[in-house]
Design a protein around this motif. Structure first.
Motif, PDB file in Angstrom:
ATOM      1  N   LEU A   1     -19.380  -3.193  -4.934  1.00 23.06           N
ATOM      2  CA  LEU A   1     -20.007  -3.307  -3.611  1.00 23.06           C
ATOM      3  C   LEU A   1     -19.620  -4.641  -2.973  1.00 23.06           C
ATOM      4  N   PRO A   2     -19.566  -4.690  -1.637  1.00 22.55           N
ATOM      5  CA  PRO A   2     -19.288  -5.967  -0.974  1.00 22.55           C
ATOM      6  C   PRO A   2     -20.368  -7.023  -1.278  1.00 22.55           C
ATOM      7  N   THR A   3     -21.588  -6.584  -1.512  1.00 27.54           N
ATOM      8  CA  THR A   3     -22.697  -7.475  -1.868  1.00 27.54           C
ATOM      9  C   THR A   3     -23.772  -6.606  -2.487  1.00 27.54           C
TER      10      THR A   3
ATOM     11  N   LEU B   1     -27.025  -4.556   2.056  1.00 30.99           N
ATOM     12  CA  LEU B   1     -26.449  -4.490   3.393  1.00 30.99           C
ATOM     13  C   LEU B   1     -25.288  -3.493   3.430  1.00 30.99           C
ATOM     14  N   TYR B   2     -24.502  -3.448   2.372  1.00 31.19           N
ATOM     15  CA  TYR B   2     -23.319  -2.572   2.346  1.00 31.19           C
ATOM     16  C   TYR B   2     -23.267  -1.757   1.046  1.00 31.19           C
ATOM     17  N   PRO B   3     -24.025  -0.659   0.959  1.00 33.63           N
ATOM     18  CA  PRO B   3     -24.117   0.064  -0.325  1.00 33.63           C
ATOM     19  C   PRO B   3     -23.010   1.105  -0.546  1.00 33.63           C
TER      20      PRO B   3
ATOM     21  N   GLN C   1     -18.235   1.559  -1.027  1.00 31.82           N
ATOM     22  CA  GLN C   1     -16.961   0.865  -1.292  1.00 31.82           C
ATOM     23  C   GLN C   1     -16.192   0.732   0.016  1.00 31.82           C
ATOM     24  N   TRP C   2     -15.815  -0.501   0.344  1.00 35.20           N
ATOM     25  CA  TRP C   2     -15.024  -0.735   1.562  1.00 35.20           C
ATOM     26  C   TRP C   2     -13.577  -1.002   1.193  1.00 35.20           C
ATOM     27  N   ASN C   3     -12.683  -0.545   2.061  1.00 38.45           N
ATOM     28  CA  ASN C   3     -11.250  -0.593   1.809  1.00 38.45           C
ATOM     29  C   ASN C   3     -10.724  -2.020   1.552  1.00 38.45           C
ATOM     30  N   TRP C   4     -10.788  -2.889   2.556  1.00 37.34           N
ATOM     31  CA  TRP C   4     -10.146  -4.206   2.317  1.00 37.34           C
ATOM     32  C   TRP C   4     -10.980  -5.100   1.429  1.00 37.34           C
ATOM     33  N   ASP C   5     -12.309  -4.877   1.392  1.00 37.44           N
ATOM     34  CA  ASP C   5     -13.128  -5.617   0.426  1.00 37.44           C
ATOM     35  C   ASP C   5     -12.617  -5.342  -0.988  1.00 37.44           C
ATOM     36  N   SER C   6     -12.374  -4.053  -1.273  1.00 34.45           N
ATOM     37  CA  SER C   6     -11.956  -3.670  -2.617  1.00 34.45           C
ATOM     38  C   SER C   6     -10.625  -4.287  -3.003  1.00 34.45           C
TER      39      SER C   6
ATOM     40  N   THR D   1      -9.754   3.900   9.294  1.00 34.39           N
ATOM     41  CA  THR D   1      -9.241   3.063   8.198  1.00 34.39           C
ATOM     42  C   THR D   1      -9.573   1.582   8.402  1.00 34.39           C
ATOM     43  N   GLN D   2      -8.939   0.717   7.647  1.00 33.96           N
ATOM     44  CA  GLN D   2      -9.122  -0.744   7.733  1.00 33.96           C
ATOM     45  C   GLN D   2      -7.771  -1.414   7.465  1.00 33.96           C
ATOM     46  N   PRO D   3      -7.653  -2.737   7.642  1.00 36.93           N
ATOM     47  CA  PRO D   3      -6.333  -3.372   7.431  1.00 36.93           C
ATOM     48  C   PRO D   3      -5.781  -3.087   6.022  1.00 36.93           C
TER      49      PRO D   3
ATOM     50  N   SER E   1     -10.543  -2.832  12.497  1.00 37.23           N
ATOM     51  CA  SER E   1      -9.965  -4.178  12.413  1.00 37.23           C
ATOM     52  C   SER E   1     -10.546  -4.975  11.258  1.00 37.23           C
ATOM     53  N   GLY E   2     -11.751  -4.594  10.818  1.00 39.64           N
ATOM     54  CA  GLY E   2     -12.467  -5.400   9.821  1.00 39.64           C
ATOM     55  C   GLY E   2     -13.196  -6.574  10.471  1.00 39.64           C
ATOM     56  N   LEU E   3     -12.956  -6.791  11.749  1.00 34.02           N
ATOM     57  CA  LEU E   3     -13.566  -7.927  12.473  1.00 34.02           C
ATOM     58  C   LEU E   3     -14.478  -7.310  13.539  1.00 34.02           C
ATOM     59  N   ASP E   4     -15.498  -6.617  13.061  1.00 33.05           N
ATOM     60  CA  ASP E   4     -16.242  -5.650  13.870  1.00 33.05           C
ATOM     61  C   ASP E   4     -16.558  -6.061  15.311  1.00 33.05           C
ATOM     62  N   ASN E   5     -17.194  -7.224  15.468  1.00 31.17           N
ATOM     63  CA  ASN E   5     -17.611  -7.579  16.831  1.00 31.17           C
ATOM     64  C   ASN E   5     -16.838  -8.772  17.393  1.00 31.17           C
TER      65      ASN E   5
ATOM     66  N   ARG F   1     -22.895 -15.797  15.208  1.00 30.88           N
ATOM     67  CA  ARG F   1     -22.858 -14.336  15.280  1.00 30.88           C
ATOM     68  C   ARG F   1     -21.595 -13.723  14.657  1.00 30.88           C
ATOM     69  N   TYR F   2     -21.690 -13.420  13.373  1.00 34.50           N
ATOM     70  CA  TYR F   2     -20.737 -12.549  12.690  1.00 34.50           C
ATOM     71  C   TYR F   2     -19.276 -12.941  12.956  1.00 34.50           C
ATOM     72  N   TRP F   3     -18.493 -12.085  13.617  1.00 34.72           N
ATOM     73  CA  TRP F   3     -17.070 -12.386  13.811  1.00 34.72           C
ATOM     74  C   TRP F   3     -16.801 -13.108  15.127  1.00 34.72           C
ATOM     75  N   ARG F   4     -17.836 -13.716  15.711  1.00 35.51           N
ATOM     76  CA  ARG F   4     -17.627 -14.378  17.004  1.00 35.51           C
ATOM     77  C   ARG F   4     -17.662 -15.900  16.878  1.00 35.51           C
TER      78      ARG F   4
HETATM   79  C1  GLC Z   1     -18.374  -5.493   7.868  1.00 34.85           C
HETATM   80  C2  GLC Z   1     -17.135  -6.348   8.086  1.00 34.85           C
HETATM   81  C3  GLC Z   1     -15.949  -5.708   7.400  1.00 34.85           C
HETATM   82  C4  GLC Z   1     -16.256  -5.486   5.937  1.00 34.85           C
HETATM   83  C5  GLC Z   1     -17.581  -4.739   5.734  1.00 34.85           C
HETATM   84  C6  GLC Z   1     -18.049  -4.754   4.292  1.00 34.85           C
HETATM   85  O1  GLC Z   1     -18.273  -4.260   8.471  1.00 34.85           O
HETATM   86  O2  GLC Z   1     -16.900  -6.532   9.436  1.00 34.85           O
HETATM   87  O3  GLC Z   1     -14.807  -6.505   7.529  1.00 34.85           O
HETATM   88  O4  GLC Z   1     -15.229  -4.807   5.330  1.00 34.85           O
HETATM   89  O5  GLC Z   1     -18.605  -5.324   6.489  1.00 34.85           O
HETATM   90  O6  GLC Z   1     -18.097  -6.054   3.785  1.00 34.85           O
END
Ligand code: GLC
Length: 418
Positions: free
Chosen positions: A22-24, A28-30, A32-37, A100-102, A160-164, A346-349
């Protein structure tokens, strides 16, 4: 006191579930995320190579028949996250998101293969992964490079992975929000709203998602119909680097991916047109509405990671980057504090993210050794002082977002042992 290295390993091990991480672990993120993995796999490669390969294999199990690897795989029926598998209603073998993601995974695979003495069994497993990654990169060029210029579009900010990121502000303003949109955000139950995207952003995210679902995620259809279509510099830089790295790592396995070489030549030729001498910068392009997006965001500097062979431009980008956060204790902010869109927490800003520092670092290594060392040491120092969070305040290093954040821990290990 425990060594930071040990804490990093523990974060990863504690966030690990069966075959993926998990990312954490703070809810918050339960999933598997692509680029996190991909980043996580790199972290594991420093203490458990089988975990690293398994992480990648699990991600690839979710690959769609057309080649896309989704941005999220929902391995269990957890519905505490929104949007969850019930919202997306798609997936191949594993319920997933439909975007998808990067594709940073190709660069990570090359690194793992280069740095480790893999045994025969591990090499065999890597070969299977690499073949599937070829299919993934082909998918980008087949379905997302609609003008055949070697540059790919993203059709949702989440890709983008850079949501906002403020790069998406003007394209998102033109998205016609669905009437009577109903959804319930879950992120605000576990994270502060002042650090998260706004309601207006979420309205657009969900409107786009619903449109793709209506089109049954048909890749040719959604790219043409999406109300959001951006040729992003950061994303394309990662794609170009991924393509170069995949060709190279393929050679180690006697896999001939030379068809991708033409793509690289074309990509580089097209990308250079987005360099603007006046600002000494690359800018992303709103393909849907035909305009350049002039935001000074750190992802524009990911161009260094693409390794374009243009020394003159690279040097200009580096000299501009040196001024971006000059005299600051912590860098790089995701947006230049002088840009009007900058928001400190604020996050990606605005905040500092470890993966963007890592990408820039990889881009600087072969171009400006001293600057790359400075960035590496600053990033290690931040993590040693504050441990592994999702993002950080650039003024005082305050921890923001989730704690026990996997990619911050994983990339710490890579920066430390490289
Ligand atoms: C958010 C981030 C993204 C990341 C995901 C899980 O959506 O913007 O880059 O992959 O959380 O950590």
């Amino acid at each position: 006191m425990k060594e930071t290295v040990e804490i990093a390993k523990e974060v990863l091990k504690n966030n690990r579930r069966s075959g993926y991480t998990l990312p954490t672990n703070n809810k918050l993120y339960p999933a598997q995320w692509n680029w996190d993995s991909a980043f996580i796999a790199l972290g594991y490669s420093y203490f458990n190579i089988d975990y690293a390969i398994k992480e990648l294999e699990t991600l690839i199990t979710g690959q769609w028949d057309d080649g896309m690897i989704p941005h999220i795989l929902f391995h269990d029926n957890d519905e505490s996250y929104f949007p969850n598998h019930k919202t997306w209603e798609c997936g191949n073998k594993i319920p997933s998101s439909g975007i998808t993601q990067p594709p940073i995974i190709a660069t990570i695979v090359k690194k793992i293969v280069d740095k480790n003495k893999l045994n025969q069994g591990q090499m065999k497993r890597m070969e299977i992964i690499i073949k599937k990654l070829k299919k993934y990169l082909d998918w980008f060029f087949n379905y997302r490079d609609t003008n055949k210029i070697g540059l790919v579009s993203i059709i949702h900010p989440w890709e983008s992975g850079l949501d906002n990121s403020p790069i998406w502000d003007s394209p998102l303003d033109k998205v016609k929000i669905e009437e009577n949109l109903k959804y319930e955000r879950r992120d605000l139950n576990v994270s502060k709203s002042e650090n998260r995207p706004l309601k207006k952003d979420y309205d657009a995210y969900i409107t786009l998602l619903n449109q793709f679902k209506k089109d049954k995620y048909n890749p040719s259809k959604i790219v043409n119909e999406s109300m959001f279509n951006v040729i992003d510099i950061g994303f394309n830089s990662i794609v170009i680097r991924a393509t170069k790295d995949l060709i190279e790592v393929g050679k180690r396995f006697n896999l001939n991916f030379s068809d991708l070489e033409n793509k690289i030549a074309l990509s580089e030729e097209s990308l250079i047109k987005f360099y603007k001498e006046e600002e000494q910068s690359f800018f992303s392009y709103d393909f849907k509405n035909h305009n350049l997006i002039k935001v000074d965001a750190i992802s524009n500097y990911f161009i260094l990671f693409a390794d374009l062979g243009n020394k003159e431009i690279n040097n200009k980008i580096i000299s501009k980057l040196k001024k971006y956060n000059s005299q600051r204790e912590y860098f790089f902010t995701t947006v230049n504090p002088k840009d009007k869109t900058f928001e400190e927490t604020r996050y990606w800003r605005g905040p500092v993210w470890i993966n963007s520092n890592w990408i820039i670092y990889q881009g600087l290594i072969n171009k400006d050794k001293n600057f790359s060392e400075l960035l590496k040491n600053k990033t290690l120092e931040l993590l040693e002082n504050k441990n592994f969070h999702e993002y950080y305040n650039f003024k005082n290093g305050d921890c923001l977002g989730a704690n026990n954040f996997s990619w911050s821990a994983a990339l710490y290990l890579d920066l430390k042992f490289n």
